[in-house]
Scaffold this motif. Structure first.
Motif, PDB file in Angstrom:
ATOM      1  N   ARG A  10       0.892  -1.294  -0.149  1.00 52.61           N
ATOM      2  CA  ARG A  10       0.114   0.042   0.285  1.00 52.61           C
ATOM      3  C   ARG A  10       0.673   1.216  -0.334  1.00 52.61           C
ATOM      4  O   ARG A  10       0.549   1.957   0.693  1.00 52.61           O
ATOM      5  CB  ARG A  10      -0.736  -0.073   1.161  1.00 52.61           C
ATOM      6  CG  ARG A  10      -2.024  -1.318   1.351  1.00 52.61           C
ATOM      7  CD  ARG A  10      -2.904  -0.889   2.780  1.00 52.61           C
ATOM      8  NE  ARG A  10      -3.279   0.242   2.407  1.00 52.61           N
ATOM      9  CZ  ARG A  10      -4.106   0.982   3.427  1.00 52.61           C
ATOM     10  NH1 ARG A  10      -4.242   0.325   4.939  1.00 52.61           N
ATOM     11  NH2 ARG A  10      -4.567   2.345   3.414  1.00 52.61           N
ATOM     12  N   LYS A  50      -9.183  16.422   6.949  1.00 54.10           N
ATOM     13  CA  LYS A  50      -8.600  15.152   7.879  1.00 54.10           C
ATOM     14  C   LYS A  50      -8.760  14.791   9.399  1.00 54.10           C
ATOM     15  O   LYS A  50      -8.443  16.316   9.928  1.00 54.10           O
ATOM     16  CB  LYS A  50      -7.291  15.508   7.104  1.00 54.10           C
ATOM     17  CG  LYS A  50      -7.162  14.681   5.642  1.00 54.10           C
ATOM     18  CD  LYS A  50      -7.383  13.399   5.669  1.00 54.10           C
ATOM     19  CE  LYS A  50      -7.260  12.692   4.501  1.00 54.10           C
ATOM     20  NZ  LYS A  50      -7.764  11.565   3.501  1.00 54.10           N
ATOM     21  N   ALA A  53      -6.144  10.597  12.984  1.00 52.75           N
ATOM     22  CA  ALA A  53      -6.298   9.326  12.438  1.00 52.75           C
ATOM     23  C   ALA A  53      -6.919   8.952  11.643  1.00 52.75           C
ATOM     24  O   ALA A  53      -6.335   8.011  10.899  1.00 52.75           O
ATOM     25  CB  ALA A  53      -7.656   8.288  13.422  1.00 52.75           C
ATOM     26  N   ASP A  54      -6.806  10.069  10.722  1.00 47.20           N
ATOM     27  CA  ASP A  54      -7.033   9.568   9.168  1.00 47.20           C
ATOM     28  C   ASP A  54      -5.166  10.111   8.978  1.00 47.20           C
ATOM     29  O   ASP A  54      -5.205   9.308   7.676  1.00 47.20           O
ATOM     30  CB  ASP A  54      -7.942  10.816   8.134  1.00 47.20           C
ATOM     31  CG  ASP A  54      -9.289  10.443   8.662  1.00 47.20           C
ATOM     32  OD1 ASP A  54     -10.116   9.190   8.936  1.00 47.20           O
ATOM     33  OD2 ASP A  54     -10.052  11.809   7.994  1.00 47.20           O
ATOM     34  N   TRP A  55      -4.326  10.408   8.984  1.00 46.78           N
ATOM     35  CA  TRP A  55      -3.210  10.934   8.649  1.00 46.78           C
ATOM     36  C   TRP A  55      -3.133   9.625   8.750  1.00 46.78           C
ATOM     37  O   TRP A  55      -1.571   9.557   8.518  1.00 46.78           O
ATOM     38  CB  TRP A  55      -3.110  12.252   9.121  1.00 46.78           C
ATOM     39  CG  TRP A  55      -3.592  13.818   8.626  1.00 46.78           C
ATOM     40  CD1 TRP A  55      -3.828  14.413   9.095  1.00 46.78           C
ATOM     41  CD2 TRP A  55      -2.836  14.144   7.802  1.00 46.78           C
ATOM     42  NE1 TRP A  55      -4.231  15.243   8.715  1.00 46.78           N
ATOM     43  CE2 TRP A  55      -3.587  15.529   7.409  1.00 46.78           C
ATOM     44  CE3 TRP A  55      -1.977  13.382   6.273  1.00 46.78           C
ATOM     45  CZ2 TRP A  55      -3.127  16.478   6.694  1.00 46.78           C
ATOM     46  CZ3 TRP A  55      -1.864  14.660   5.503  1.00 46.78           C
ATOM     47  CH2 TRP A  55      -2.635  15.633   5.608  1.00 46.78           C
ATOM     48  N   GLU A  56      -2.811   9.326  10.495  1.00 46.42           N
ATOM     49  CA  GLU A  56      -1.987   8.161  11.165  1.00 46.42           C
ATOM     50  C   GLU A  56      -2.228   6.583  10.349  1.00 46.42           C
ATOM     51  O   GLU A  56      -1.879   6.348   9.585  1.00 46.42           O
ATOM     52  CB  GLU A  56      -2.137   7.887  12.164  1.00 46.42           C
ATOM     53  CG  GLU A  56      -1.224   6.321  12.618  1.00 46.42           C
ATOM     54  CD  GLU A  56      -1.327   6.513  14.550  1.00 46.42           C
ATOM     55  OE1 GLU A  56      -0.664   6.019  14.809  1.00 46.42           O
ATOM     56  OE2 GLU A  56      -1.993   7.289  15.004  1.00 46.42           O
ATOM     57  N   GLU A  57      -3.655   7.316   9.693  1.00 45.62           N
ATOM     58  CA  GLU A  57      -3.890   5.687   8.401  1.00 45.62           C
ATOM     59  C   GLU A  57      -3.618   5.763   7.203  1.00 45.62           C
ATOM     60  O   GLU A  57      -2.931   4.712   6.447  1.00 45.62           O
ATOM     61  CB  GLU A  57      -5.127   5.725   9.100  1.00 45.62           C
ATOM     62  CG  GLU A  57      -6.131   4.730   7.617  1.00 45.62           C
ATOM     63  CD  GLU A  57      -5.582   2.953   8.149  1.00 45.62           C
ATOM     64  OE1 GLU A  57      -5.128   2.187   6.976  1.00 45.62           O
ATOM     65  OE2 GLU A  57      -5.565   2.876   8.886  1.00 45.62           O
ATOM     66  N   GLU A  58      -3.060   6.997   6.776  1.00 42.48           N
ATOM     67  CA  GLU A  58      -2.790   7.028   5.446  1.00 42.48           C
ATOM     68  C   GLU A  58      -1.472   7.654   5.768  1.00 42.48           C
ATOM     69  O   GLU A  58      -0.564   6.746   4.479  1.00 42.48           O
ATOM     70  CB  GLU A  58      -3.072   8.670   4.880  1.00 42.48           C
ATOM     71  CG  GLU A  58      -4.430   8.328   4.176  1.00 42.48           C
ATOM     72  CD  GLU A  58      -5.248   9.426   4.295  1.00 42.48           C
ATOM     73  OE1 GLU A  58      -4.440  10.097   3.758  1.00 42.48           O
ATOM     74  OE2 GLU A  58      -6.549   9.815   4.279  1.00 42.48           O
ATOM     75  N   THR A  59      -0.501   7.734   6.059  1.00 39.03           N
ATOM     76  CA  THR A  59       1.152   7.872   6.638  1.00 39.03           C
ATOM     77  C   THR A  59       1.652   7.357   7.603  1.00 39.03           C
ATOM     78  O   THR A  59       3.043   7.256   7.408  1.00 39.03           O
ATOM     79  CB  THR A  59       1.474   9.347   6.858  1.00 39.03           C
ATOM     80  OG1 THR A  59       0.983  10.546   8.257  1.00 39.03           O
ATOM     81  CG2 THR A  59       0.315  10.208   5.662  1.00 39.03           C
ATOM     82  N   ALA A  60       1.221   6.442   8.366  1.00 41.79           N
ATOM     83  CA  ALA A  60       1.680   6.088   9.298  1.00 41.79           C
ATOM     84  C   ALA A  60       2.291   6.792  10.687  1.00 41.79           C
ATOM     85  O   ALA A  60       2.913   6.613  11.447  1.00 41.79           O
ATOM     86  CB  ALA A  60       2.534   4.819   8.947  1.00 41.79           C
ATOM     87  N   SER A  62       2.919   9.441  12.938  1.00 41.87           N
ATOM     88  CA  SER A  62       1.783   9.611  15.320  1.00 41.87           C
ATOM     89  C   SER A  62       2.158  10.484  15.380  1.00 41.87           C
ATOM     90  O   SER A  62       1.985  11.868  14.368  1.00 41.87           O
ATOM     91  CB  SER A  62       3.088   8.754  16.063  1.00 41.87           C
ATOM     92  OG  SER A  62       4.559   9.785  15.800  1.00 41.87           O
TER      93      SER A  62
END
Length: 378
Positions: A10, A50, A53-60, A62
């Protein structure tokens, strides 16, 4: 599928040139994703929503990494944020102008560092930077204007002298920061696209949209046009913006779509202020430009300006006072001259720039000018 040997696939887009902006890898990663979503938002101004949680899901990234990256991007003016709604939500937007400027600065600095190195060691580096910059700008702006109609007039107006240095106006040249469109041609081309005249006038004077056009094409190396050629390209660009806005039919609708003051939009307040200063400044008070532009009187005068496009001349009911910015400024300049030459209006302290925007005051002034002109003729 052997789950024990499965490797997730991904990937997300990452522009490595962003890392040279002093924002670190995390900042470059967040910016790359922000540019991605800027192209896909339905908001005409480029805002997208965004969550953390969205940022973390998409970019990992923290929470701490996100906050650090946002802080660096906001400090450069590249990433803009606003909070709105109930419950409050955070929206983001990429400031394309600031991003392109930062990339160009980075490219110049890189070029200086590479200066003097052997050709075989540096060959392709500058080209790579340039191509990435062009690709970024194409991704964020050009895709929205690719299908604009061809608005080049069959018989374009004669080119006007360009006050842009030694370059000749009839010679093709790259886009320059000091380039200005041929207003008559631009307005006429927009009208040919069935854009109502007040909206065409507002588009032709929308410095933010025109600035975006200039920024985009200033990094699109290899493109050259004459001044009228660039104006035709701008007309297509603005027509596409008008279509994206939902084809507003009136100046207030256009201003609402752009988030502008509906009365000020498209009105050359700075030029009107300068005209008043030049023609009447020595006999009547001149308000400070910045303060006046924020005042109600400037909004009132802007309303009178817009009405001039639909107000018939007393001498010829079939003709409007003016039809574009040039003829509009000519009409108002003539009015200011008439005020100065009037023994009544020039000495009346009530007649000043702040009050001229009142419908009753303007009607009184125009009536007095016509009355005195009639007296002179008789």
């Amino acid at each position: 599928m052997n789950d024990g040997n499965y490797i997730p696939d991904r990937p997300i887009a990452f522009n490595r040139d962003f890392a040279r902006l002093g924002i670190g890898v995390t900042g470059a990663l967040m910016l790359s994703q922000a540019v991605y979503w800027s192209k896909r938002t339905s908001n005409a101004d480029g805002w997208f929503y965004k969550t953390q949680a969205d940022w973390e899901e998409e970019t990992a990234l923290s929470r701490y990494e996100q906050e650090t990256a946002r802080k660096r991007l906001k400090a450069l003016g590249i990433l803009e944020e606003k909070r709105q709604g109930i419950p409050c939500r955070c929206f983001y937007r990429v400031n394309t102008e600031k991003l392109i400027s930062a990339l160009q600065t980075s490219m110049r600095e890189s070029s200086k560092l590479d200066c003097g190195n052997p050709a075989d060691k540096t060959d392709g580096i500058q080209q790579s930077n340039t191509e990435n910059t062009q690709r970024l700008q194409a991704e964020t702006t050009e895709s929205t204007h690719a299908n604009a109609p061809d608005l080049t007039p069959a018989n374009p107006p004669a080119q006007q002298p360009a006050e842009q240095g030694p370059a000749q106006p009839d010679q093709p040249q790259p886009m320059r920061n000091d380039w200005e469109p041929v207003i008559d041609q631009l307005t006429a081309s927009l009208s040919m696209a069935m854009i109502p005249e007040p909206v065409a006038h507002a588009l032709a004077n929308d410095q933010e949209l025109i600035g975006q056009f200039k920024i985009h094409h200033s990094v699109s190396y290899g493109r050259e046009h004459t001044r009228t050629g660039w104006t035709a390209q701008l007309a297509k660009w603005l027509a596409r913006d008008w279509q994206k806005m939902g084809r507003p039919q009136t100046a207030p609708e256009y201003a609402a779509q752009r988030g502008l003051d509906p009365t000020i939009s498209g009105c050359p307040t700075q030029e009107l202020h300068a005209l008043w200063s030049a023609k009447l400044g020595d006999i009547k008070p001149v308000p400070t430009l910045s303060e006046w532009q924020r005042s109600k009187s400037a909004s009132n005068l802007a309303q009178r300006w817009h009405e001039g496009f639909t107000t018939p001349l007393n001498s010829d009911p079939n003709q409007m006072r003016y039809h574009d910015q040039e003829t509009g400024l000519s009409w108002w300049g003539g009015l200011f001259d008439a005020i100065r030459n009037s023994t009544t209006l020039s000495k009346d302290n009530w007649i000043n720039l702040q009050r001229l925007g009142s419908l009753d005051t303007l009607a009184q002034v125009v009536g007095q000018v016509l009355l005195e002109a009639k007296g002179v003729r008789s």
